[in-house]
Scaffold this motif. Sequence first.
Motif, short mmCIF file in Angstrom:
data_model
loop_
_atom_site.label_atom_id
_atom_site.label_comp_id
_atom_site.label_asym_id
_atom_site.label_seq_id
_atom_site.Cartn_x
_atom_site.Cartn_y
_atom_site.Cartn_z
N ALA A 222 70.46 58.58 52.83
CA ALA A 222 72.38 58.48 53.42
C ALA A 222 72.62 58.86 52.09
N MET A 223 72.00 58.95 51.18
CA MET A 223 72.65 58.97 49.81
C MET A 223 73.54 60.51 49.85
N VAL A 224 74.78 60.37 49.98
CA VAL A 224 75.19 61.87 49.52
C VAL A 224 75.67 61.85 48.54
N ARG A 225 75.33 63.43 48.20
CA ARG A 225 75.82 63.83 46.34
C ARG A 225 76.47 65.04 46.68
N LEU A 226 77.75 65.11 47.00
CA LEU A 226 78.07 66.08 47.02
C LEU A 226 78.35 67.51 45.95
N GLN A 227 78.09 67.31 45.13
CA GLN A 227 78.09 67.79 43.67
C GLN A 227 76.68 68.88 43.96
N GLU A 228 76.24 67.69 44.30
CA GLU A 228 74.86 68.95 44.26
C GLU A 228 73.93 69.45 46.35
N LYS A 229 75.02 69.82 46.93
CA LYS A 229 74.40 70.24 48.21
C LYS A 229 74.12 71.75 48.17
N LEU A 230 72.87 72.14 49.17
CA LEU A 230 72.35 73.52 49.38
C LEU A 230 71.45 73.32 47.91
N GLN B 244 75.51 60.06 38.65
CA GLN B 244 75.01 58.99 38.27
C GLN B 244 73.51 58.14 38.51
N PRO B 245 73.66 56.90 37.34
CA PRO B 245 71.96 57.03 37.40
C PRO B 245 71.32 56.70 38.93
N ASP B 246 72.23 56.04 39.81
CA ASP B 246 71.51 56.05 40.78
C ASP B 246 71.29 56.63 41.69
N GLU B 247 72.38 57.98 41.25
CA GLU B 247 71.83 58.87 42.19
C GLU B 247 71.10 59.77 42.22
N ASP C 104 70.65 69.22 52.00
CA ASP C 104 71.52 69.59 52.58
C ASP C 104 72.66 70.16 52.20
N ASP C 105 73.89 70.07 53.26
CA ASP C 105 74.65 70.53 53.19
C ASP C 105 76.05 69.11 51.99
N LEU C 106 75.20 67.77 52.51
CA LEU C 106 76.22 67.10 52.29
C LEU C 106 75.15 66.83 50.99
N ARG D 158 72.50 65.43 50.68
CA ARG D 158 71.35 64.54 51.43
C ARG D 158 69.58 65.22 50.33
N ASP D 159 68.57 64.46 50.39
CA ASP D 159 67.33 64.80 49.88
C ASP D 159 67.35 65.11 51.56
N VAL D 160 66.64 66.19 51.63
CA VAL D 160 65.31 66.29 53.12
C VAL D 160 64.10 65.82 52.79
N PHE D 161 63.84 65.57 51.69
CA PHE D 161 62.69 64.95 51.87
C PHE D 161 62.70 63.89 52.77
N ALA D 162 63.29 63.18 51.98
CA ALA D 162 63.83 61.84 52.30
C ALA D 162 64.02 61.63 53.84
N ARG D 163 64.96 62.38 54.35
CA ARG D 163 65.55 62.45 55.73
C ARG D 163 64.22 63.18 56.73
N MET D 164 63.14 63.47 56.03
CA MET D 164 61.93 64.28 57.24
C MET D 164 61.37 62.79 57.09
N LEU D 165 61.14 62.24 56.02
CA LEU D 165 60.29 60.96 56.11
C LEU D 165 60.84 59.93 57.21
#
Lengths: 319, 390
Positions: B69-77, B90-93, B105-107, B109-116
């Motif tokens: 669920a970690m949102v990283r808007l600067q890293e989308k797509l 940030q270090p924890d991101e 994805d578009d927010l 979020r790491d798709v690998f974690a979401r797939m798991l």
Amino acid sequence: MLSFIGRSIVHKIITLFFVSIVSFLIIHLAPGEPSQVDPLNPKFTPEMVERFREAFHLDEPLHVQYLYFYRDLFTGKTISWKDNLPVLKKIWERFLNSLPLFIVGTILTWTISFPVGIRSALFRGGFYDRSSTFFAYLLISIPGFFFAYILIIFVVNQFQVPVIGMETFGIGDTAWSIRVMDRIWHLLLPSFLGATGGIAVLSRYVRSQMLEVEGQDYVRTAKAKGLSPDQVHYKHALRNALLPFVTMFGLILPGLIGGSVIIESIFAWPGMGRMAYEAILARDYPVILTLNFVSAVLVLIGTFISDLLYLVVDPRIRL
Amino acid sequence: MDVNPHTDSQDYQLDEPLAPKRTRFEEFWRLFKQNRLAIAGLVFFILFFVVAIIGLSLTSGNDPVLDPAMVRLQEKLRPPLTKPNFERLQPDEVPTLGVYVFGTDDLGRDVFARMLQGSWVSLTVGFVAVGIAIIIGIFLGGIAGYYGQRHIRINQLIAGGFLTAGAVLLITDLIWAGAVFLLCGLACILLSYLTKKSARSRTKPAWTRLWYFNTISIDTLVMRFVDIMLCFPSFFLILTVVALLPASIYNIMIIIGLTSWMGTTRFVRAEFLSLREQDFVAAARALGLNDFRIIFRHMMPNAVAPVLVSATIGIATAILTEAGLSFLGFGVPPPHATWGNILSDGKRFIFDAPWLTFVPGIAILLVVLSFNLFGEGLRDVMNPKLRERQ
């Protein structure tokens, strides 16, 4: 024969009665009410809700609502709660949209799966058989929506044609040949997607039927007396293998009203499936219940026709 | 009984191993190994199981190893296998693996974690839904097959009718009427119990004969119920009920289970109808075993093969249905990922970020395919007709 038909019809009518009760109960006992579907809308004052409930008999006990609903249905007066249009007319319009999809899909299913199934039965264990088996499993297993997107990407990139919707927006007054081609392109993908599952299942079934018949004694006799392979396979074996498929003509009938919700919403096709989806979202009970009822009727008519065809085709079970 | 049947030669014969050398499982495995597609299915099925359990442990809890669920808007797509941009995070991101295995994805979020995270949903939906369907199917099919020829009597019908009406009225908030109906039902049961006792001693009056009049058989009742359920278009029914109920994964499991038990019922009934007439069941009955033990200890193991096959294929169907529902936006509420809703979210970026469509799509395809292949392999092995041909 007549007594069979009579008994069968009585059975089907009783079944239909219970189906109508069960579907009515499922919908009305579910939590939430259609009058509260839009609580944030400022136009929905408590008086409005009260009027709404009264207009559609929602304040009556359940069994009275049931009677009202099916009286309206049989006299053709059911109206949609969403836009006050007669439900049967709405369904008919959407049905005409879904019909081409159904026809093309059925033709694709039956014309592709028979040659494939027969060929893989004749060359059992060979490369063709194994690869068609694998493809059949692949087609059964692939999620329809994923396959739809693969095909969309492929067709749009390769052929540069638009495929979403029933026709290209604003194509209005071009030459008729372009319009026809446009319609065909738009029709092809969704009907093929609707047919994939059918193709896979039916070709496997054709294959197993054909294998069963090929193992019979009379086929060996036909081979032994020196008939050409074509005559053995297509005259002696195939005709007998076709028997069960005659009855399947009855069973495709329910597909008329089905209309795939997912495929139709991906392709923005204004068919039955989409209407069902929209009705569910809007809690438009009359539309949901009517669709349910009509599809139950079609299922029952379909099984009835297939039973009859069985009687006609196979004299062994004529009791 | 003074004749001693045990001569020396017979004793010697009894010492010989009479049972086949291979156990049933070894025989099964020997046949199953020949089907390469089914083996591939089994391997992938086990792999999926392991991944789903590991995925659950890695992505749940307050501070998960891989945060879906970690949102990283600067890293989308970001496309798959790209390194994160360390300066902007940030270090924890920073993702734990140091790389976006399946992209973001578009927010962001790491798709690998979401797939798991989604794999656990698919697994549980498949198994729980089919579990419910199997339990209902075995229960109803067993009753219809074993007790099928018995008839339901008028008194049972009346009592059952009162009790059902009472329950329905209680649900619809008519507590008094419901209680009255329930009491009537209980009175009927009590009355039939009493008349049964008195009927033994005296000649029956006419009304008790009517009271015990046979109506339809249990078999007819159950099979008509199956016919009724088969009249509903299944995906439409599931969609309707899921849309009306509050969004939750448990509702989906229960509803898929409640709408897919009809095939199992038919299988079990057909098996039971033939098993009931066989000698070992007659022997078990002659030994005085109770019905429960006969059904579950003696008949069920012999009827379980087709159920197992239809269960395996049913899991595949349930996973597909759940994915379809998630795709349409029903089911698991949004922050939680399922394979269907990852695909559904990604469809808007299908030309810019095809991995959002292809990763979950191929995952669903592989899992469903493995279940189907494994199920068909099971069917081939357990079907003696097909076995002889090989």
